[in-house]
Design a protein around this motif. Structure first.
Motif, PDB file in Angstrom:
ATOM      1  N   UNK A 282       0.827  -1.203   0.000  1.00 53.60           N
ATOM      2  CA  UNK A 282       0.000   0.000   0.000  1.00 53.60           C
ATOM      3  C   UNK A 282       0.868   1.262   0.000  1.00 53.60           C
ATOM      4  N   UNK A 283       1.915   1.242   0.797  1.00 53.31           N
ATOM      5  CA  UNK A 283       2.793   2.412   0.890  1.00 53.31           C
ATOM      6  C   UNK A 283       3.442   2.713  -0.473  1.00 53.31           C
ATOM      7  N   UNK A 284       3.824   1.655  -1.158  1.00 52.12           N
ATOM      8  CA  UNK A 284       4.457   1.822  -2.481  1.00 52.12           C
ATOM      9  C   UNK A 284       3.451   2.469  -3.454  1.00 52.12           C
ATOM     10  N   UNK A 285       2.224   1.936  -3.426  1.00 50.01           N
ATOM     11  CA  UNK A 285       1.190   2.476  -4.320  1.00 50.01           C
ATOM     12  C   UNK A 285       0.926   3.947  -3.986  1.00 50.01           C
ATOM     13  N   UNK A 286       0.905   4.234  -2.702  1.00 50.89           N
ATOM     14  CA  UNK A 286       0.619   5.604  -2.236  1.00 50.89           C
ATOM     15  C   UNK A 286       1.710   6.557  -2.709  1.00 50.89           C
ATOM     16  N   UNK A 287       2.953   6.100  -2.658  1.00 54.44           N
ATOM     17  CA  UNK A 287       4.043   7.003  -3.064  1.00 54.44           C
ATOM     18  C   UNK A 287       4.035   7.230  -4.577  1.00 54.44           C
ATOM     19  N   UNK A 288       3.464   6.273  -5.320  1.00 57.14           N
ATOM     20  CA  UNK A 288       3.424   6.441  -6.792  1.00 57.14           C
ATOM     21  C   UNK A 288       2.193   7.216  -7.269  1.00 57.14           C
ATOM     22  N   UNK A 289       1.208   7.398  -6.371  1.00 60.54           N
ATOM     23  CA  UNK A 289      -0.039   8.056  -6.776  1.00 60.54           C
ATOM     24  C   UNK A 289      -0.271   9.291  -5.920  1.00 60.54           C
ATOM     25  N   UNK A 290       0.192  10.399  -6.429  1.00 60.29           N
ATOM     26  CA  UNK A 290       0.294  11.603  -5.604  1.00 60.29           C
ATOM     27  C   UNK A 290      -1.037  12.311  -5.336  1.00 60.29           C
ATOM     28  N   UNK A 291      -2.102  11.868  -6.019  1.00 64.23           N
ATOM     29  CA  UNK A 291      -3.390  12.538  -5.837  1.00 64.23           C
ATOM     30  C   UNK A 291      -4.161  12.008  -4.631  1.00 64.23           C
ATOM     31  N   UNK A 292      -3.625  10.989  -3.975  1.00 62.12           N
ATOM     32  CA  UNK A 292      -4.406  10.344  -2.917  1.00 62.12           C
ATOM     33  C   UNK A 292      -4.475  11.186  -1.637  1.00 62.12           C
ATOM     34  N   UNK A 293      -5.628  11.148  -0.936  1.00 60.20           N
ATOM     35  CA  UNK A 293      -5.738  11.920   0.313  1.00 60.20           C
ATOM     36  C   UNK A 293      -4.980  11.223   1.440  1.00 60.20           C
ATOM     37  N   UNK A 294      -4.901  11.875   2.577  1.00 62.34           N
ATOM     38  CA  UNK A 294      -4.309  11.206   3.732  1.00 62.34           C
ATOM     39  C   UNK A 294      -5.262  10.090   4.165  1.00 62.34           C
ATOM     40  N   UNK A 295      -4.684   9.019   4.677  1.00 61.48           N
ATOM     41  CA  UNK A 295      -5.530   7.858   4.973  1.00 61.48           C
ATOM     42  C   UNK A 295      -5.382   7.403   6.416  1.00 61.48           C
ATOM     43  N   UNK A 296      -6.519   7.188   7.066  1.00 62.14           N
ATOM     44  CA  UNK A 296      -6.537   6.630   8.418  1.00 62.14           C
ATOM     45  C   UNK A 296      -7.084   5.214   8.230  1.00 62.14           C
ATOM     46  N   UNK A 297      -6.189   4.258   8.383  1.00 62.98           N
ATOM     47  CA  UNK A 297      -6.514   2.887   7.990  1.00 62.98           C
ATOM     48  C   UNK A 297      -6.627   2.012   9.235  1.00 62.98           C
ATOM     49  N   UNK A 298      -7.805   1.443   9.440  1.00 65.04           N
ATOM     50  CA  UNK A 298      -7.948   0.594  10.630  1.00 65.04           C
ATOM     51  C   UNK A 298      -7.665  -0.851  10.259  1.00 65.04           C
ATOM     52  N   UNK A 299      -7.132  -1.578  11.227  1.00 62.06           N
ATOM     53  CA  UNK A 299      -6.770  -2.975  10.987  1.00 62.06           C
ATOM     54  C   UNK A 299      -7.125  -3.818  12.208  1.00 62.06           C
ATOM     55  N   UNK A 300      -8.355  -3.670  12.699  1.00 57.16           N
ATOM     56  CA  UNK A 300      -8.833  -4.469  13.827  1.00 57.16           C
ATOM     57  C   UNK A 300      -7.902  -4.393  15.021  1.00 57.16           C
TER      58      UNK A 300
END
Ligand SMILES: Nc1ncnc2c1ncn2[C@@H]1O[C@H](COP(=O)(O)OP(=O)(O)O)[C@@H](O)[C@H]1O
Ligand SMILES: O=c1[nH]cc([C@@H]2O[C@H](COP(=O)(O)O)[C@@H](O)[C@H]2O)c(=O)[nH]1
Length: 382
Positions: A282-300
């Motif tokens: 996910x981090x790799x994808x995020x760094x390659x896609x600069x239009x993405x908003x900040x993300x608060x990701x829950x993981x149980x």
């Protein structure tokens, strides 16, 4: 004409007028900060601008109100627990009802956290609708803008869940067709209330056209925009809209499917993969896609991840959830909604992102320990 008229003003008055012309919702405080003068001086300049006829009335400057507007689903949750569930048969157990729906849950949690919150949703004039209105109002949510439809036309949203003895979900059905009523016409009527809020939250229970319209309304406005993903399937409504958000609040499964990292059919099996590998991808994808908003990701029980970007550099932070032993976990319904609410309450109280996420985790922890979707004990967090 306009240029000539402006010439008649003092330098300071002109500066104030230029700022107001650029942004009619700018507050006195912001003008004062920009021009490095006191707020009372701004008041004097505004008074001069009014008496000289450059501003029509005092109402010209509308300070964004310190309120949250939230649009999305309201349901009656009907939850059945069966300690000895037998597939294909009727299992003895117990059934509980409580107000639900992601947007409504977030609104209730926010009210418990002492935020001023307006909920935009639809309920029917049936029995469930009356119950939702009453109970949501009782906690302090502003329900005066609800769309009320006739009982013949629609039924109030219902979420019917079957939980096992540990409070984990076996399966659920939701009937939220009434939300079609939160359409462009309705949102347009509520335009003023949306535009003057300092935070706009919506869930993906809304129709895609309504989400687009909301984001269009909020575009170029100063309010913070947050989406809550609701479910893997509904999260896909955000596919081409991420660029317009400030924050996305979702669980890891929802984000992976939304970003196309995992196919929807494969989402269940991905959970078996190592979380570090999933986060790395996910981090790799995020760094390659600069239009993405900040993300608060829950993981149980693994807690929360926060993905953000500072200029070019991507940052991934992990926040642990406290260990809760299984006897203390009553049921997890509403845990994600409490996380969103805690985070928002933190931001509204000008806490840092990190402190806001910690508050969200505290709110989720309390929620898991309660059989209610929204735990009244949240009020102890403020
Ligand atoms: N078993 C658990 N133990 C401890 N904390 C939990 C547990 N399940 C959920 N949480 C807390 O609730 C938050 C939201 O739960 P999660 O299930 O990830 O969200 P969602 O409801 O959106 O799927 C988590 O980030 C965590 O802080
Ligand atoms: O498609 C939907 N499913 C479920 C909900 C609501 O979400 C809550 C449960 O979700 P979770 O278990 O993810 O916290 C319930 O209150 C339910 O009414 C919803 O709004 N939309």
């Amino acid at each position: 004409m306009e240029v000539l008229a402006i010439e008649k003003l003092t330098e300071r008055e002109k500066e104030v007028l230029v700022l107001i012309k650029k942004d009619a919702t700018i507050s006195r405080e912001e003008i004062a900060n920009k021009l490095e003068i006191s707020e009372s001086a701004v008041g004097t300049y505004i008074h001069h601008l009014s008496t000289k006829g450059y501003l029509l009335g005092r109402g010209y400057i509308i300070a964004p109100e310190k309120k949250v507007v939230i649009a999305g689903g309201a349901n009656l949750d009907i939850k059945g627990y069966s300690p000895n569930y037998i597939k294909g048969s009727s299992s003895p157990g117990w059934i509980k009802e409580s107000p639900g729906g992601v947007a409504r849950n977030i609104a209730e949690d926010l009210a418990l956290l002492e935020q001023e919150v307006v909920l935009l949703t639809a309920v029917s004039s049936d029995h469930f609708g009356e119950q939702l209105k009453e109970e949501t109002k009782a906690v302090g949510v502003d329900i005066s803008h609800f769309k009320i439809t006739s009982a013949q036309e629609n039924k109030t949203g219902v979420y019917l869940a079957h939980l096992d003895q540990n409070g984990d979900l076996i399966g659920a059905v939701n009937d939220m067709r009434i939300l079609k009523k939160i359409d462009i016409n309705y949102l347009n009527e509520k335009r003023k209330i949306i535009e003057t809020s300092s935070m706009l939250i919506f869930d993906t229970n809304l129709e895609e056209s309504s989400i687009s319209f909301l984001l269009e309304l909020a575009r170029d406005k100063k309010m913070i925009k947050i989406a809550d993903a609701v479910s893997v399937e509904k999260a896909l409504k955000l596919k081409n809209k991420l660029i317009y958000l400030d924050y996305l609040r979702a669980n890891l499964d929802e984000i992976e499917v939304l970003l196309g990292l995992v196919k929807m059919e494969a989402s269940g099996t991905t959970q078996k993969l190592n979380i570090k590998d999933r986060m790395q991808r996910l981090e790799k994808f995020y760094s390659e896609n600069k239009h993405l908003p900040e993300m608060i990701i829950s993981a149980g029980k693994k807690g929360v991840y926060y993905l953000s970007r500072n200029k070019e550099k991507v940052k991934l932070e992990h926040f642990k959830a406290p260990e809760i032993n299984s006897e203390e976990i009553v049921e997890t319904t509403g845990a994600g909604d409490a996380l969103t609410a805690g985070f928002v309450a933190g931001i509204m109280n000008k806490k840092s992102i990190q402190e806001s996420i910690e508050l969200g985790i505290k709110a989720s922890t309390l929620t898991i320990k309660s059989e209610l979707t929204c735990n009244p004990d949240l009020s102890e967090l403020v």
